[in-house]
Design an enzyme around this catalytic site. Structure first.
Site, mmCIF file in Angstrom:
data_model
loop_
_atom_site.group_PDB
_atom_site.id
_atom_site.type_symbol
_atom_site.label_atom_id
_atom_site.label_comp_id
_atom_site.label_asym_id
_atom_site.label_seq_id
_atom_site.Cartn_x
_atom_site.Cartn_y
_atom_site.Cartn_z
ATOM 1 N N SER A 107 0.837 -1.205 0.000
ATOM 2 C CA SER A 107 0.000 0.000 0.000
ATOM 3 C C SER A 107 0.865 1.246 0.000
ATOM 4 C CB SER A 107 -0.866 -0.034 1.262
ATOM 5 O OG SER A 107 -1.424 1.225 1.507
ATOM 6 N N TYR A 114 -0.981 -0.477 10.658
ATOM 7 C CA TYR A 114 -1.306 -1.138 9.381
ATOM 8 C C TYR A 114 -0.157 -0.958 8.391
ATOM 9 C CZ TYR A 114 -3.240 -1.610 4.702
ATOM 10 O OH TYR A 114 -3.419 -1.948 3.387
ATOM 11 N N LYS A 165 2.597 -3.738 6.656
ATOM 12 C CA LYS A 165 2.860 -3.893 5.211
ATOM 13 C C LYS A 165 4.362 -3.751 4.945
ATOM 14 C CE LYS A 165 -1.176 -4.685 3.399
ATOM 15 N NZ LYS A 165 -1.482 -5.900 2.647
#
Ligand code: UDP
Length: 335
Positions: free
Chosen positions: A117, A141, A145
């Site tokens: 992302s 988050y 990643k």
């Protein structure tokens, strides 16, 4: 037929990618725990219901399926929840990825495309974000990643695991045939919420922040059609299957639209203005996130062709109207 293991293939980007794989003559096998994914979205190959936290289950599936390639989507994706419950995100996303990588290591180490992302860039000031912009995630988050991206590099040194990291900007829009589409519970994304508000199915849309240093004061994002994203996954996978090396690509159009521009487009496409009210900034939202898409164009030959804002909104609206029928079909899951 080339068999591809697709973790999280019952989810939004995963299911669109399975359709693209099938259209490209490959056979997706979906591994998904169906907590956020949907069984009705698995239409182009087998479904193996399972959780990546179950080491034995993923090892058994990898051993039996013997995939020639892997696309790893399975992940928790709510930024806000990751802040309040980081353990859930580290455990699910990172431990899950370790279990998958260990299963692949014990097998024939097929190459992997990893769904990352643009969140890994954090609060960058770059007007157009290239892969060379330093990564600096600002929430758990994004940290998970990034951790998996690093893990892939380390595993490659030890096991030869070739991999391509795809860092998406704002995935949006739905399948042109409305066979599958975006269904999140809860839904937090701008376009589906604006459509639901325009359709009268939700209260007024809240516009998070009107005092950003942008032309109209609202945040600017790079919205990329999910069908174009799916195409990029197939291209990346083909490159690896042809023996290509590891790489990282940003996937965006390279154009930015403000929240107000998106809201106006939704009103025009739906035929009813979106009821909207101004609200405070959402914590952690950068003012502008727009890709420099040069590397994906040159390295993957990828040119987004479905990603005009009008087409994104039109296909999302089309799906919004179709999904009532799909979700109410007897025997189909509704999660
Ligand atoms: N946004 C908004 N109201 C909403 C949902 C989103 O104003 O109800 C804004 C959000 O602050 C961001 C943009 O819309 O600037 C896109 O948000 P989304 O959650 O769709 O994607 P993100 O950029 O967070 O990945």
């Amino acid at each position: 037929m080339t068999r591809i293991l697709v973790t999280g293939g019952a989810g939004y980007v995963g299911s669109h990618t399975c359709k693209a794989l099938s259209q490209a003559g490959m056979e997706p096998v979906v591994f998904d725990h169906l907590i956020s994914g949907h069984d009705w979205a698995v239409k182009w190959g087998d479904l193996e219901v399972g959780d990546l936290l179950d080491r034995d289950r993923i090892a058994e599936v990898v051993g039996r399926v013997c995939p020639e390639g892997v696309i790893h989507f399975a992940s928790l994706t709510y930024v806000g929840e990751s802040v309040t419950d980081p353990a859930k995100y580290w455990h699910n996303n990172v431990t899950g990825a370790i279990n998958l990588l260990d299963a692949l290591t014990a097998a024939n180490v097929p190459p992997m495309v990893f769904s990352s992302s643009c969140t890994v860039y954090g609060m960058t000031d770059a007007d157009f974000i290239a892969e060379t912009v330093p990564v600096a995630p600002i929430n758990p988050y994004g940290n998970t990643k990034r951790a998996i991206e690093i893990m892939l590099q380390d595993y490659e040194v030890a096991t030869g695991l070739r991999h391509i990291v795809l860092r998406y900007f704002n995935a949006a829009g739905c399948d042109a045939d409305a066979e599958i589409g975006e269904v999140h519970e809860p839904e937090t994304h701008l376009i589906p919420l604006a459509i639901a508000a325009a359709a009268g199915d939700r209260a007024a849309l809240k516009i998070f922040g009107t005092d950003y240093p942008t032309a109209d004061g609202t945040c600017v994002r790079d919205y990329i059609h999910v069908t174009d994203l799916a195409d990029a996954h197939v291209r990346a996978l083909r490159q690896l299957l042809d023996g290509g090396g590891s790489d990282v690509f940003n996937l965006g159009v390279g154009d930015g639209y403000s929240v107000r521009e998106v809201v106006d487009t939704v009103g025009r496409v739906v035929g009813t203005p979106v009821p909207a009210e101004e609200d405070a900034r959402r914590p952690g939202d950068p003012a502008r996130l727009v890709a420099d898409a040069t590397h994906a164009r040159d390295g993957l030959g990828w040119v987004p062709s479905h990603s005009s804002l009008d087409n994104i909104v039109a296909t999302a609206w089309n799906w919004y109207q179709a999904q009532t029928q799909i979700l109410s079909r007897p025997g189909d899951g509704s999660d």
